[in-house]
Design a protein around this motif. Sequence first.
Motif, mmCIF file in Angstrom:
data_model
loop_
_atom_site.group_PDB
_atom_site.id
_atom_site.type_symbol
_atom_site.label_atom_id
_atom_site.label_comp_id
_atom_site.label_asym_id
_atom_site.label_seq_id
_atom_site.Cartn_x
_atom_site.Cartn_y
_atom_site.Cartn_z
ATOM 1 N N PRO A 30 53.394 47.710 29.187
ATOM 2 C CA PRO A 30 53.483 49.219 29.751
ATOM 3 C C PRO A 30 54.188 49.408 30.226
ATOM 4 O O PRO A 30 55.274 48.997 30.516
ATOM 5 N N TYR A 31 53.936 50.653 30.168
ATOM 6 C CA TYR A 31 54.996 51.413 30.522
ATOM 7 C C TYR A 31 54.955 52.912 31.188
ATOM 8 O O TYR A 31 53.872 53.482 30.784
ATOM 9 N N LEU A 32 55.620 53.229 31.886
ATOM 10 C CA LEU A 32 55.406 54.889 32.571
ATOM 11 C C LEU A 32 56.399 55.325 31.866
ATOM 12 O O LEU A 32 57.792 54.946 31.635
ATOM 13 N N VAL A 33 55.887 57.412 31.602
ATOM 14 C CA VAL A 33 56.873 57.352 30.798
ATOM 15 C C VAL A 33 57.625 58.375 31.893
ATOM 16 O O VAL A 33 57.449 59.198 33.083
ATOM 17 N N VAL A 34 58.755 58.104 32.177
ATOM 18 C CA VAL A 34 59.543 59.099 33.258
ATOM 19 C C VAL A 34 59.801 60.806 32.473
ATOM 20 O O VAL A 34 60.261 61.237 33.341
ATOM 21 N N SER A 35 60.685 60.216 31.082
ATOM 22 C CA SER A 35 60.467 61.925 31.020
ATOM 23 C C SER A 35 60.315 62.413 29.526
ATOM 24 O O SER A 35 60.849 60.910 28.774
ATOM 25 N N GLU A 36 59.907 63.267 29.024
ATOM 26 C CA GLU A 36 59.324 62.839 27.383
ATOM 27 C C GLU A 36 59.890 64.031 26.871
ATOM 28 O O GLU A 36 59.956 62.880 25.217
ATOM 29 N N ILE A 65 45.011 55.964 36.217
ATOM 30 C CA ILE A 65 46.451 55.429 35.544
ATOM 31 C C ILE A 65 47.050 55.782 34.659
ATOM 32 O O ILE A 65 46.582 56.239 33.448
ATOM 33 N N ALA A 66 48.003 56.221 34.571
ATOM 34 C CA ALA A 66 49.039 57.051 33.285
ATOM 35 C C ALA A 66 49.995 55.974 32.199
ATOM 36 O O ALA A 66 50.302 56.507 32.239
ATOM 37 N N LEU A 67 49.676 54.242 32.499
ATOM 38 C CA LEU A 67 50.600 53.249 32.043
ATOM 39 C C LEU A 67 50.034 54.041 30.451
ATOM 40 O O LEU A 67 49.053 54.304 30.035
ATOM 41 N N GLN A 68 51.124 53.998 29.563
ATOM 42 C CA GLN A 68 50.468 53.668 28.068
ATOM 43 C C GLN A 68 51.549 53.001 27.687
ATOM 44 O O GLN A 68 51.680 51.772 28.352
ATOM 45 N N TYR A 69 51.254 52.285 26.145
ATOM 46 C CA TYR A 69 52.001 50.801 25.837
ATOM 47 C C TYR A 69 52.584 50.632 25.108
ATOM 48 O O TYR A 69 52.084 52.014 23.995
ATOM 49 N N LYS A 86 59.961 53.594 31.810
ATOM 50 C CA LYS A 86 60.102 52.108 32.756
ATOM 51 C C LYS A 86 58.917 51.614 32.384
ATOM 52 O O LYS A 86 57.762 51.627 32.527
ATOM 53 N N TYR A 87 59.708 50.688 31.416
ATOM 54 C CA TYR A 87 58.536 49.465 31.065
ATOM 55 C C TYR A 87 58.204 48.071 32.846
ATOM 56 O O TYR A 87 58.780 48.430 33.859
ATOM 57 N N LEU A 130 41.501 53.166 42.908
ATOM 58 C CA LEU A 130 42.980 53.498 42.312
ATOM 59 C C LEU A 130 43.794 54.815 43.957
ATOM 60 O O LEU A 130 44.754 54.737 43.560
ATOM 61 N N ALA A 131 42.439 54.365 45.149
ATOM 62 C CA ALA A 131 43.489 54.596 45.781
ATOM 63 C C ALA A 131 44.610 54.161 46.585
ATOM 64 O O ALA A 131 45.638 53.921 46.691
ATOM 65 N N SER A 132 44.449 52.623 45.871
ATOM 66 C CA SER A 132 45.607 51.638 46.294
ATOM 67 C C SER A 132 46.590 51.183 45.343
ATOM 68 O O SER A 132 47.747 50.688 45.919
ATOM 69 N N ILE A 133 46.661 51.999 44.412
ATOM 70 C CA ILE A 133 47.665 52.186 43.689
ATOM 71 C C ILE A 133 48.459 53.026 43.844
ATOM 72 O O ILE A 133 48.546 54.457 44.378
ATOM 73 N N PRO A 134 50.140 52.570 43.599
ATOM 74 C CA PRO A 134 51.433 53.775 43.886
ATOM 75 C C PRO A 134 51.486 54.977 43.347
ATOM 76 O O PRO A 134 50.210 54.885 41.783
ATOM 77 N N SER A 135 51.089 56.121 44.041
ATOM 78 C CA SER A 135 51.250 57.276 42.854
ATOM 79 C C SER A 135 51.665 57.549 41.640
ATOM 80 O O SER A 135 51.651 58.101 41.030
ATOM 81 N N GLU A 136 53.195 56.448 41.541
ATOM 82 C CA GLU A 136 54.077 57.236 40.649
ATOM 83 C C GLU A 136 53.084 56.545 39.357
ATOM 84 O O GLU A 136 53.869 56.731 37.869
ATOM 85 N N TYR A 137 52.215 55.249 39.028
ATOM 86 C CA TYR A 137 51.272 55.053 38.461
ATOM 87 C C TYR A 137 50.394 55.513 37.853
ATOM 88 O O TYR A 137 49.563 55.557 36.782
ATOM 89 N N LYS A 138 50.157 57.315 38.169
ATOM 90 C CA LYS A 138 49.008 58.093 38.650
ATOM 91 C C LYS A 138 49.444 58.759 37.465
ATOM 92 O O LYS A 138 50.594 59.956 37.320
ATOM 93 N N GLY A 139 48.408 59.839 37.022
ATOM 94 C CA GLY A 139 48.677 60.853 36.295
ATOM 95 C C GLY A 139 48.358 61.937 36.917
ATOM 96 O O GLY A 139 48.713 61.639 37.798
#
Length: 385
Positions: A348-354, A304-308, A373-374, A289-298
């Motif tokens: 998988p995607y990240l929510v940029v604006s919900e 990890i904050a990925l949604q699907y 953001k897919y 988890l520490a190695s993953i860029p912050s944009e993927y985190k909650g």
Amino acid sequence: MVNTKLEKQLKNCQSLLPEQLSDIVRSKLNETYQIIRETDNSNSHVQKKKHVSKNFNKWWISTAAAGILGVTVLASGFVSPAMADALKQIPVLGQIYSLWGENNEDSGVQQAKDFITNVNQSVTHGDVTMNIPTLLFDGTRILMNITTPGNRLDSEPNSLPSDANRGAVDTLEVLYKGQPLSWNSEFMDGKTASSLIVQVTNTTGINQNVQFPDQFDLNVIVTLKGYDIPFQFVLPVNKTTPVTVLTSEEIKHHDNINLQISKLEITPITTQLSVEYKTKPGQRMEKMLASIPSEYKGANGGIIALQYDIVDEHGVQLKPIGSHPISESYNIRFEPFKTLPRTVTIKPYLVVSEGQAPAGVIGRWENKNMIKKYIPELETVLSVQ
């Protein structure tokens, strides 16, 4: 010959049915009337010693008949506006119709009519009788309705017992082999609030997934405000739907995320996605988890904050059912496919604006203005046929 208000109501429903009903449906209707007559005749030969007992017998007859007729009529696929009005007038059956009929916006439930199980269990304490007439289990989630005719189950949040809220739900537990399961509920009959829909998932209270067998017993324990004795049920649960299970050993890698779509379960009621985030051999989850860029985190920075999204080969996208969990390993439930697809793409995607849901909206809701953001590097394609 039985001459009751209930039988008149049932005959009214029967008169609204089309002539082309199958022999099976017709036989179920006849079974309903036979139950009423046999029970009524047996009661006429037994002296009713207590007023409570008499009321309970009448209520049980109504519930048993309504349960059989309700499942039969809904399974027949014929519910005209006139029929719907007639169904709503019958005790318990009106609440069954609320669960499996027009008031439920869950598209899976709308397709569930052929798979409803009639359980007809009831418990009485004092002047309140609680009943679980029907349920549905497709291997991934359980839906049931809890009714208390003449008693209001709703109250103000965190309110203390009083004459105003006596009989309202205080606590509700659903247990599988002693483990509490996650559930959510809502009231289906408006201001009277005497009918509760409960959806139970295969996730425990400590966020562990349970693999349900095809048949098992489920314990439901409900306490009401102002009542000391809990209402306890042991429900026989049987899977009644077909299921298509897709599995994958493939692990996708991107930005130090190791993603496996381990399983996809497709039923006529639910599409359930199983997601797992993998560590490298010998690696601890915290280090991964520490190695993953912050944009993927909650929001707390540790998950990890990925949604699907789930999309078939025609671009048809399924809507989620309930909230979207965030963890290292979890299940996500979606509405069902109307027809079994040939291929399924997990995106998988990240929510940029919900944005925010409209006031009063609970559960299933999709913001058309949501910006996603897919992550194409993490997409998985599963072949169904």
